[in-house]
Design an enzyme around this catalytic site. Sequence first.
Site, mmCIF file in Angstrom:
data_model
loop_
_atom_site.group_PDB
_atom_site.id
_atom_site.type_symbol
_atom_site.label_atom_id
_atom_site.label_comp_id
_atom_site.label_asym_id
_atom_site.label_seq_id
_atom_site.Cartn_x
_atom_site.Cartn_y
_atom_site.Cartn_z
ATOM 1 N N ASP A 164 20.548 36.775 -15.388
ATOM 2 C CA ASP A 164 19.091 37.529 -15.359
ATOM 3 C C ASP A 164 19.220 38.567 -14.277
ATOM 4 O O ASP A 164 19.677 38.550 -13.242
ATOM 5 C CB ASP A 164 18.057 36.346 -14.991
ATOM 6 C CG ASP A 164 16.676 36.793 -15.088
ATOM 7 O OD1 ASP A 164 16.371 36.939 -16.163
ATOM 8 O OD2 ASP A 164 16.359 37.527 -14.117
ATOM 9 N N CYS A 198 0.827 -1.183 0.080
ATOM 10 C CA CYS A 198 0.015 0.058 -0.124
ATOM 11 C C CYS A 198 0.794 1.209 -0.130
ATOM 12 O O CYS A 198 2.052 1.256 0.161
ATOM 13 C CB CYS A 198 -1.005 0.036 1.267
ATOM 14 S SG CYS A 198 -2.011 -1.463 1.374
#
Length: 541
Positions: free
Chosen positions: A474, A34
């Site tokens: 940048d 599970c």
Amino acid sequence: MPLDAAACYAALIARDRRFDGVFFIGVRTTKIYCRPICPARTPKQQNVRFYSTAAAAEHAGHRPCLRCRPELAPGAAPVDDAGRVLAIVLARIAAGALDGAGTVQSLAREVELSPRQVLRLVHCALGVTPVQLAQTRRLLLAKQLLTDTRLPVETVASASGFSSVRRFGALFTQRYRLSPSSLRRSAADPSMPTSHAARNSTAAPPMIRLSYRPPLDYPSLLSFFRNRAIAGLEHATDDSYTRLISLPASTCPATSKPAAATIGWFTLSAPPAANAATPRHELSLSISPGLEPSLAALLQRIRAMFDLDCRPDVISAHLGAHPALKASVATRPGLRVPGGFDGFEVLCRAILGQQVSISAARTLAARLIAQFGEAAPATLRPPHESLTHLFPTAARLAAFTPAHLATIGLPQSRAQTLHRAATAVARGTLSLAPGTPPELVIQQLRELRGIGPWTASYVAMRALRWPDAFPGTDLILRRALIGPNNATDSQIEAASKCWSPWRAYAAAHLWAAATPPAPRTLKAIKPASKHPPKPRRTTSR
């Protein structure tokens, strides 16, 4: 990788969603495995075993739970893997390198290793062989399609990467102790069509669920794509994203006959919250009929494009400790780094966006696909009539001269850069495939005339999904790190090291804080002028 049993059991008791997909629980008494969020009764600690992957749980003799459905668990990010080579191998397997007629020998040649090295690498890291890992991936995808769709079993087998329906049925029954038809009957939804005609109808496209680790800033993702959507190729709204796609033949399951490129469309949207108290952390994917044989490769590309496999808890804990990002991390939980559907497309967008605004770059890209892209087949019928053209391939652009490419309004120098990039990708000297070492790609890009450090890092961030990519030249990022004063590239690199290895997410936070809201609609694209406007400098993409 070794797991702390006590910590894993504590996460299981708490049903902590942050560990969903990080490990799986095998119950010794029922032979079922599970997810940590399974709603079933918590087993006793002495009756559970913990596994890093679903393949390891199945190799130990467990079958997947029908309630929590392990096939819906978010995948592991490549950065979590033991090594770079292992990440490349796993990316190739996830893309279907072992599907159909694919072999470990062909995979080893592709990554320039021996078959024995590939076997040892995967087994030491995950405890299973590459074939077992590929089989588990195919079976879990087939289980999801059998449960969530009404596709015929033959189509499910093909979409999952099996070249034989008989082999698919035998392996499915052996692993899960259920036949495909039995699983479909046990998981039948009364609202879904059951008649043979309804199951084979092409009126409703297949819907597939894509899970993610919460939180997810889905509105920011859609805003990013909507602000950069290319007219004719993409359509983005406040809650969905649709685009035309072309998958090359190499991404289809290998067969003895040569396959043509697969053309279609997909729509990704957020499903309505049925229960606000227990929301589903998943998105809904709708694909055009005919894309099923390439579904495995398509899912991998979409998950990478929307960064659905990242670990927002780990990233937020790391970046939130730094003063420059603390406020943004708190106000934008789950912010992801938007990717691209195709690496060459990301590279072209970056080149077109050099020294111009985002709006101007979008206009140039729309002209590019209108003039050089392939028109969508008339029988395709995408959800939006505005979707008419596919993005041109590298081979298609390389066949034109730079003078032809400049007719869309590009300066001659940038048209030459675009042509050089297309030629390099078409010849195979530049690879932008997932798993390619980003340092190597950045070096190869920098060697192409007209491509600087910003463009190379931007491509590594969006196309290669490198979480530590950082376009330090940048202007917004430089001001955030150093202030208005000038600084050298080495100073920027040193100042950003505190955000490593998640510098790409740090850049995303800084850009999001400085980017204005995206436009809701796209303006009509004007034809290219003989005298293109003078480029304007921009600071963000």
